[in-house]
Design an enzyme around this catalytic site. Sequence first.
Site, PDB file in Angstrom:
ATOM      1  N   HIS A  21       0.839  -1.202   0.000  1.00 31.24           N
ATOM      2  CA  HIS A  21       0.000   0.000   0.000  1.00 31.24           C
ATOM      3  C   HIS A  21       0.877   1.257   0.000  1.00 31.24           C
ATOM      4  O   HIS A  21       0.626   2.201  -0.730  1.00 31.24           O
ATOM      5  CB  HIS A  21      -0.876   0.056   1.249  1.00 31.24           C
ATOM      6  CG  HIS A  21      -1.947  -1.008   1.330  1.00 31.24           C
ATOM      7  ND1 HIS A  21      -2.098  -1.818   2.427  1.00 31.24           N
ATOM      8  CD2 HIS A  21      -2.915  -1.377   0.462  1.00 31.24           C
ATOM      9  CE1 HIS A  21      -3.121  -2.629   2.238  1.00 31.24           C
ATOM     10  NE2 HIS A  21      -3.629  -2.403   1.058  1.00 31.24           N
ATOM     11  N   LYS A  45     -16.669  -6.950   6.858  1.00 32.48           N
ATOM     12  CA  LYS A  45     -15.404  -7.688   6.842  1.00 32.48           C
ATOM     13  C   LYS A  45     -14.951  -8.108   8.237  1.00 32.48           C
ATOM     14  O   LYS A  45     -15.189  -7.414   9.212  1.00 32.48           O
ATOM     15  CB  LYS A  45     -14.321  -6.830   6.199  1.00 32.48           C
ATOM     16  CG  LYS A  45     -14.368  -6.889   4.693  1.00 32.48           C
ATOM     17  CD  LYS A  45     -13.033  -6.427   4.146  1.00 32.48           C
ATOM     18  CE  LYS A  45     -12.964  -6.640   2.650  1.00 32.48           C
ATOM     19  NZ  LYS A  45     -11.681  -6.183   2.113  1.00 32.48           N
ATOM     20  N   ARG A  94      -1.922  -5.473  -8.048  1.00 34.93           N
ATOM     21  CA  ARG A  94      -0.816  -6.401  -7.827  1.00 34.93           C
ATOM     22  C   ARG A  94      -0.654  -7.374  -8.973  1.00 34.93           C
ATOM     23  O   ARG A  94       0.440  -7.783  -9.304  1.00 34.93           O
ATOM     24  CB  ARG A  94      -1.068  -7.218  -6.550  1.00 34.93           C
ATOM     25  CG  ARG A  94      -0.893  -6.463  -5.285  1.00 34.93           C
ATOM     26  CD  ARG A  94      -1.534  -7.153  -4.144  1.00 34.93           C
ATOM     27  NE  ARG A  94      -2.980  -7.114  -4.285  1.00 34.93           N
ATOM     28  CZ  ARG A  94      -3.831  -7.444  -3.348  1.00 34.93           C
ATOM     29  NH1 ARG A  94      -3.382  -7.880  -2.197  1.00 34.93           N
ATOM     30  NH2 ARG A  94      -5.128  -7.350  -3.539  1.00 34.93           N
ATOM     31  N   SER A 131      -3.241  -7.895   2.948  1.00 36.79           N
ATOM     32  CA  SER A 131      -3.487  -7.738   4.387  1.00 36.79           C
ATOM     33  C   SER A 131      -3.966  -9.051   4.996  1.00 36.79           C
ATOM     34  O   SER A 131      -3.612  -9.390   6.126  1.00 36.79           O
ATOM     35  CB  SER A 131      -4.518  -6.636   4.631  1.00 36.79           C
ATOM     36  OG  SER A 131      -4.055  -5.419   4.113  1.00 36.79           O
TER      37      SER A 131
HETATM   38  P1  ADP Z   1     -10.083  -3.445  -0.117  1.00 45.98           P
HETATM   39  O1  ADP Z   1     -10.697  -4.239   0.983  1.00 45.98           O
HETATM   40  O2  ADP Z   1     -10.892  -2.259  -0.528  1.00 45.98           O
HETATM   41  O3  ADP Z   1      -9.566  -4.229  -1.291  1.00 45.98           O
HETATM   42  P2  ADP Z   1      -7.356  -3.239   0.790  1.00 45.98           P
HETATM   43  O4  ADP Z   1      -6.902  -2.548   2.003  1.00 45.98           O
HETATM   44  O5  ADP Z   1      -7.196  -4.710   0.731  1.00 45.98           O
HETATM   45  O6  ADP Z   1      -8.846  -2.789   0.602  1.00 45.98           O
HETATM   46  O7  ADP Z   1      -6.646  -2.610  -0.473  1.00 45.98           O
HETATM   47  C1  ADP Z   1      -6.779  -1.265  -0.829  1.00 45.98           C
HETATM   48  C2  ADP Z   1      -6.198  -1.075  -2.223  1.00 45.98           C
HETATM   49  O8  ADP Z   1      -4.818  -1.383  -2.224  1.00 45.98           O
HETATM   50  C3  ADP Z   1      -6.811  -1.954  -3.295  1.00 45.98           C
HETATM   51  O9  ADP Z   1      -6.819  -1.238  -4.508  1.00 45.98           O
HETATM   52  C4  ADP Z   1      -5.876  -3.121  -3.379  1.00 45.98           C
HETATM   53  O10 ADP Z   1      -5.913  -3.745  -4.641  1.00 45.98           O
HETATM   54  C5  ADP Z   1      -4.567  -2.410  -3.161  1.00 45.98           C
HETATM   55  N1  ADP Z   1      -3.524  -3.280  -2.619  1.00 45.98           N
HETATM   56  C6  ADP Z   1      -3.619  -4.207  -1.653  1.00 45.98           C
HETATM   57  N2  ADP Z   1      -2.436  -4.801  -1.415  1.00 45.98           N
HETATM   58  C7  ADP Z   1      -1.564  -4.216  -2.281  1.00 45.98           C
HETATM   59  C8  ADP Z   1      -0.179  -4.409  -2.577  1.00 45.98           C
HETATM   60  N3  ADP Z   1       0.557  -5.313  -1.958  1.00 45.98           N
HETATM   61  N4  ADP Z   1       0.349  -3.624  -3.531  1.00 45.98           N
HETATM   62  C9  ADP Z   1      -0.396  -2.725  -4.180  1.00 45.98           C
HETATM   63  N5  ADP Z   1      -1.681  -2.517  -3.985  1.00 45.98           N
HETATM   64  C10 ADP Z   1      -2.271  -3.246  -3.037  1.00 45.98           C
END
Ligand code: ADP
Length: 173
Positions: A21, A45, A94, A131
């Site tokens: 992130h 969630k 990703r 996550s």
């Molecule tokens: P959500 O539950 O809305 O998917 P996340 O916190 O999992 O929320 O992810 C927020 C954003 O960050 C999403 O666009 C997700 O695809 C992106 N994301 C999650 N992990 C990574 C990563 N390792 N690298 C880049 N982007 C990521």
Amino acid sequence: MGNKFVRAIFPGSFDPITNGHLDVVKRAMRLFDELIIAVGRSPVKNQLFTPQERVEMIAELITDLPGVAVESFEGLTVEYAIRRKADVILRGLRSLTDVQYEFQLAMTNRAVAGVETVFIMTSEQYGFTSSTLIREIASLGGDLSNLIPANVHKRLEGRFSKLKHKAEDAMQG
Ligand code: ADP
């Protein structure tokens, strides 16, 4: 993007924020004047950290990043985007698997609210970081130091040692 001031929101669960992130945030800083990391307070969630804890961890990480802010929001992302007068929604990618879901989300958000989504690809080294995986590895005591910031690591350790103690107490009591 010309002379126009561009405000982006980066919505997500961030439970917890990972280096993936943060990589997206740092890349996005070059494109936008203001970037708001928006922690969704979703009731559905399975959450490890409260929205407040997630915001706190992110706040600690962005003190040196100009133009980057963090807040939490409830409800639909597009409604929040409109309320905050965001020009774009930022999402991280990703892999091709992400594209399918994100494409659908972005199309829907544009159709219902006219909000555009901008995607940024993460560094290859974070292409497999999620996550969910972080929570699982942390619960099993695995080494995560390359994948999450130190402050998140510390909180995860605190959380899982607490959980371990609770389980032990329950077994004894
Ligand atoms: P959500 O539950 O809305 O998917 P996340 O916190 O999992 O929320 O992810 C927020 C954003 O960050 C999403 O666009 C997700 O695809 C992106 N994301 C999650 N992990 C990574 C990563 N390792 N690298 C880049 N982007 C990521």
